[in-house]
Enzyme design. Structure first.
Site, short mmCIF file in Angstrom:
data_model
loop_
_atom_site.label_atom_id
_atom_site.label_comp_id
_atom_site.label_asym_id
_atom_site.label_seq_id
_atom_site.Cartn_x
_atom_site.Cartn_y
_atom_site.Cartn_z
N LYS A 14 93.27 7.30 3.97
CA LYS A 14 92.02 6.50 4.60
C LYS A 14 90.81 7.30 4.37
O LYS A 14 89.85 6.75 3.99
CB LYS A 14 91.96 5.78 6.06
CG LYS A 14 93.13 4.75 6.26
CD LYS A 14 93.10 4.35 7.66
CE LYS A 14 93.07 5.58 8.74
NZ LYS A 14 94.54 5.84 8.86
N ARG A 89 91.99 -0.88 16.60
CA ARG A 89 93.48 -0.45 16.79
C ARG A 89 94.13 -1.32 17.43
O ARG A 89 95.41 -1.36 17.39
CB ARG A 89 93.44 0.88 17.47
CG ARG A 89 92.90 2.14 16.79
CD ARG A 89 92.77 3.36 17.27
NE ARG A 89 92.31 4.37 16.91
CZ ARG A 89 92.76 5.39 16.09
NH1 ARG A 89 93.94 5.40 15.83
NH2 ARG A 89 92.15 6.54 15.54
N ARG A 128 100.03 18.15 5.24
CA ARG A 128 98.38 18.47 5.54
C ARG A 128 98.48 19.53 6.87
O ARG A 128 97.54 20.33 6.70
CB ARG A 128 98.21 17.07 6.13
CG ARG A 128 96.45 17.15 6.44
CD ARG A 128 96.05 15.66 6.66
NE ARG A 128 96.43 15.22 8.05
CZ ARG A 128 96.14 13.87 8.36
NH1 ARG A 128 95.30 13.23 7.58
NH2 ARG A 128 96.02 13.43 9.58
N ARG A 134 95.74 21.41 12.03
CA ARG A 134 96.05 20.50 13.03
C ARG A 134 97.43 20.63 13.63
O ARG A 134 98.52 20.36 12.81
CB ARG A 134 95.98 18.88 12.51
CG ARG A 134 94.08 18.92 12.33
CD ARG A 134 94.10 17.45 11.56
NE ARG A 134 94.59 16.33 12.41
CZ ARG A 134 94.35 15.12 12.05
NH1 ARG A 134 93.34 14.92 11.08
NH2 ARG A 134 94.75 14.04 12.83
N ARG A 146 103.73 9.34 16.33
CA ARG A 146 102.41 8.77 15.77
C ARG A 146 102.40 7.58 14.89
O ARG A 146 101.74 6.41 15.02
CB ARG A 146 101.38 9.78 15.23
CG ARG A 146 100.70 10.88 16.30
CD ARG A 146 100.13 11.88 15.52
NE ARG A 146 99.18 11.56 14.62
CZ ARG A 146 98.88 12.40 13.62
NH1 ARG A 146 99.35 13.47 13.47
NH2 ARG A 146 98.10 12.20 12.62
#
Length: 197
Positions: A14, A89, A128, A134, A146
């Site tokens: 995104k 969401r 990532r 992260r 998630r």
């Protein structure tokens, strides 16, 4: 006004696609995370309310987020449009957003969902995690949780827009340009439609 909900699970691409769309269509990026941070930094009433809740580890309620979106819409009345990233969401958020858009004499044009398999998402997020630092992208069980959370709570939002005839799926696996071109084709089909009053 062109108002796009860019949709997809964590790791679907995104961020990459929204930046390209913003540049191409001159849209304003509405990321609820960025909005929250900027309102907190500015010390606004909504920002202070959000900070109090976040400091307690609580989710910011929909009406606070909708309030922040409302002020952003009002600040940018002359904008070509907005791209919504990370919101709505849930179905109640989508309903609230529809109501807010109506109050501002506009509407959501379409929802574009980037579809990526769970295996590919897991692979991307772990990759990532190696470069982003992260922590939530470094633990495979957290990553899968998630994605599962997204599938359970967020995916029904797609059905909400599908009922309005505004839902479009794009395969999120492939070359970035190829995915971008498919996305633009969907948006362009709305731009060429005669305006209904």
């Amino acid at each position: 006004m062109l108002n796009i909900v860019l949709f997809g699970p964590p790791g679907a691409g995104k961020g990459t696609q929204s930046q390209k769309l913003i540049d191409t269509y001159n849209l304003i990026h509405l990321s609820t995370g960025d909005l929250l941070r900027s309102q907190i930094a500015a010390g606004t009433e909504l920002g202070l309310r959000a900070k109090t809740l976040m400091d307690q580890g609580l989710l910011v309620p929909d009406e606070v987020v909708i309030g922040m979106i409302d002020s952003k819409l009002k600040e940018n009345k002359e904008a070509a449009g907005f791209i919504f990233d990370g919101f709505p969401r849930t179905v109640p958020q989508a309903e609230g957003l529809d109501q807010l858009m109506t109050e501002n004499d506009t509407a959501i044009t379409c929802m574009i969902a980037l579809e990526v398999s769970e295996e590919e998402l897991t692979k991307r997020l772990l990759l990532r995690g190696q470069t982003s630092g992260r922590p939530d992208d470094q633990d495979e069980s957290l990553v899968r949780k998630r994605v599962q959370e997204y599938n359970t709570k967020t995916a029904p939002v797609a059905g909400f827009y599908a009922q309005q005839g505004k839902y479009h799926a794009v395969n999120g696996i492939g070359e970035i340009e190829e995915i971008f071109n498919q996305t633009c084709a969907i948006i362009d089909s709305y731009l060429t439609q005669p305006k209904t009053v």
